[in-house]
Design a protein around this motif. Structure first.
Motif, PDB file in Angstrom:
ATOM      1  N   GLU A  35       6.134   7.419   3.657  1.00 51.80           N
ATOM      2  CA  GLU A  35       4.801   7.336   3.065  1.00 51.80           C
ATOM      3  C   GLU A  35       4.094   6.047   3.502  1.00 51.80           C
ATOM      4  O   GLU A  35       4.734   4.995   3.652  1.00 51.80           O
ATOM      5  N   PRO A  36       2.783   6.079   3.717  1.00 49.93           N
ATOM      6  CA  PRO A  36       2.043   4.875   4.123  1.00 49.93           C
ATOM      7  C   PRO A  36       1.908   3.890   2.959  1.00 49.93           C
ATOM      8  O   PRO A  36       2.105   4.239   1.791  1.00 49.93           O
ATOM      9  N   VAL A  37       1.532   2.661   3.288  1.00 53.50           N
ATOM     10  CA  VAL A  37       1.326   1.625   2.278  1.00 53.50           C
ATOM     11  C   VAL A  37       0.022   1.886   1.538  1.00 53.50           C
ATOM     12  O   VAL A  37      -1.054   1.938   2.149  1.00 53.50           O
ATOM     13  N   GLU A  38       0.100   2.062   0.235  1.00 52.02           N
ATOM     14  CA  GLU A  38      -1.082   2.300  -0.582  1.00 52.02           C
ATOM     15  C   GLU A  38      -1.639   0.995  -1.160  1.00 52.02           C
ATOM     16  O   GLU A  38      -2.846   0.858  -1.332  1.00 52.02           O
ATOM     17  N   ARG A  40       4.504   2.694  -1.795  1.00 51.40           N
ATOM     18  CA  ARG A  40       4.491   3.786  -0.824  1.00 51.40           C
ATOM     19  C   ARG A  40       4.807   5.087  -1.562  1.00 51.40           C
ATOM     20  O   ARG A  40       5.976   5.395  -1.787  1.00 51.40           O
ATOM     21  N   SER A  81      -0.336  -3.509  -1.838  1.00 55.15           N
ATOM     22  CA  SER A  81       0.716  -4.511  -1.646  1.00 55.15           C
ATOM     23  C   SER A  81       0.307  -5.826  -2.300  1.00 55.15           C
ATOM     24  O   SER A  81      -0.876  -6.124  -2.452  1.00 55.15           O
ATOM     25  N   GLN A 125       5.350  -3.495  -1.649  1.00 53.11           N
ATOM     26  CA  GLN A 125       4.483  -2.414  -1.202  1.00 53.11           C
ATOM     27  C   GLN A 125       4.682  -1.171  -2.071  1.00 53.11           C
ATOM     28  O   GLN A 125       5.817  -0.826  -2.421  1.00 53.11           O
TER      29      GLN A 125
END
Length: 462
Positions: A242-245, A321, A247, A319
């Motif tokens: 999953e991408p970084v939403e 994710r 941080s 992060q």
């Protein structure tokens, strides 16, 4: 057979290097003391090679229950870095094991061996044969490290915990030869010397065979230590897809200030206490060389603990994710732990002294499957509430215990009492400075422990 030919040739090289002392015994008139010099140099170099190997070991090390290696907080560090493109990566989690073998040998066995040679042994005449013998044994270890360990990728299949056991064999040989030198009348017996060299050569060849051809020639499996595992799969967790939403990063100043607690624990270790005691004695004697040397050692211990603590916590970015919370190390570019944000994961506030002093915050997260024990630290963060909202964590209570002046006053009063006892030793008119320093060395560790506990109690409710 053709694939094993180079290894067979290297085995012959090991035999040749170990047999050069036999020439010294039979042709050059060597005695036990010269053998002790040769094997001391080989053992010391094997420790350096083993410590270097440990840094590159890819497999995980399970450790030993109840044991704490130097800079043990790095044991939990995940990821690696590469100093040179032709070398494999170095794993920070292996540094404590490398320091263990270096500390045991060069902090204890090595100095004792050197003092033994200098004070009890005869004057050692350096000769070409002695230099060739030592150089051949050292070269065989360098060749094995470059060609076998690095060249064939053996570092991928071993752990640091396995590798630090290797110098034990040479250390036992060194101890055996040293004990024999106590019987000076036997030092010139050629049969005894020849037997020692042959026995040492056979043990080296046997170890080489087991390591490179696999399996033991003996049907007996003897383990003088324990049956606990010394290797496990690499502990690096796999990054979620999953991408970084969102941080957040840690508060670096709080991390540095928090490292003082690690320094405090380092000061109550046996080695550090001995260093402090020796420094106190050096101050009493007034020897500037020893004062400077011991001060440098103490500063190195403090600096190493602060640096390792910072590397453990100060380079982390948290992060979000998908359903995962990832502690990502920006320096090593590797995840440290991965927690699933769900019903099986619990969040609780840590009442850390640093956070009370700097108004920062941190959490304890339990139920994390990617770490041993299932518990990790989240933070310290400059604004804990904002970080919780940014990462959408299910935390609703972030308050710490209220300030309690009564507890602060009581703990502070007892702290002053414990500090007044050693101070009184120097202020009392009937006690000379030598007695005061000696008493401080004896009662100092107990006073430090109690003072540390009281200081923690006071600061935790400030």
């Amino acid at each position: 057979m053709t694939q094993r030919f180079p290894t067979f040739v290297r085995g012959l090289g090991v035999i040749a290097a170990n047999c050069i002392p036999l020439v010294g015994v039979t042709a050059w008139g060597w005695d036990l003391w010269l053998l002790l010099v040769v094997y001391t140099a080989e053992a010391a170099f094997s420790v350096l090679i083993a410590a270097t190997k440990a840094l590159f070991a890819e497999q995980g090390s399970p450790g030993r229950p109840g044991q704490h290696e130097p800079l043990h907080e790095l044991r939990e560090k995940r990821g690696s870095f590469q100093l040179y493109s032709n070398l494999p990566p170095i794993y920070p989690r292996n540094i404590p094991f490398a320091l263990t073998v270096l500390g045991v040998w060069f902090g204890f066995i090595g100095p004792i061996s050197l003092v033994y040679l200098v004070t009890l042994g005869p004057a050692i005449q350096v000769s070409v044969g002695l230099a060739v013998s030592i150089a051949a044994l050292l070269f065989s270890q360098i060749e094995e490290f470059v060609v076998e360990y690095i060249g064939t990728g053996e570092y991928r299949d071993v752990s640091a915990q396995e590798l630090i056991r290797t110098p034990a064999q040479l250390t036992l040989v060194l101890l055996f030869v040293g004990l024999l030198t106590l019987g000076g009348s036997r030092a010139g017996r050629i049969t005894l010397l020849t037997g020692l060299v042959i026995g040492k050569t056979l043990s080296s060849v046997y170890r080489f065979y087991v390591e490179h051809f696999g399996g033991s020639l003996l049907d007996v499996n003897i383990d003088l230590s324990d049956d606990l595992p010394r290797s496990e799969p690499p502990p690096e967790p796999k990054m979620p897809e999953e991408p970084v939403e969102a941080s957040v990063v840690v508060d670096k100043k709080s991390v540095i200030l928090g490292s003082l607690s690690a320094v405090g624990f380092a000061l109550v270790s046996r080695f550090t206490l001995l260093t402090v005691a020796a420094l106190v004695v050096a101050l009493q004697i007034g020897h500037p060389v020893w004062i400077g040397l011991l001060s440098v050692v103490l500063l190195c211990i403090i600096g190493a603990r602060m640096l390792s603590f910072y590397l453990r916590y100060g380079t982390i970015e948290y992060q979000r994710r998908g359903e995962f919370l990832v502690a990502y190390d920006r320096l090593l570019e590797s995840p440290q732990w991965i927690a699933t944000v769900g019903p099986g994961t619990d969040f609780s506030v840590i009442n850390a002294i640093v956070d009370r002093l700097r108004d920062t915050g941190r959490l304890r997260i339990t139920g994390v499957d990617s770490v041993d024990g299932g518990s990790v630290q989240f933070g310290p963060l400059s604004d804990l509430d904002e970080a919780i909202n940014t990462l959408q964590l299910p935390v609703h209570q972030t308050e710490r215990p209220e300030r309690d002046p009564t507890i602060i006053a009581a703990a502070g009063g007892l702290l002053l009492f414990f500090l007044a006892v050693p101070a009184g030793l120097f202020l009392a008119p009937g006690i000379d400075s030598g007695t005061a320093y000696a008493s401080l060395v004896v009662i100092g560790p107990f006073a430090v422990i109690h003072a540390g506990i009281l200081l923690y109690v006071a600061l935790s409710r400030i």
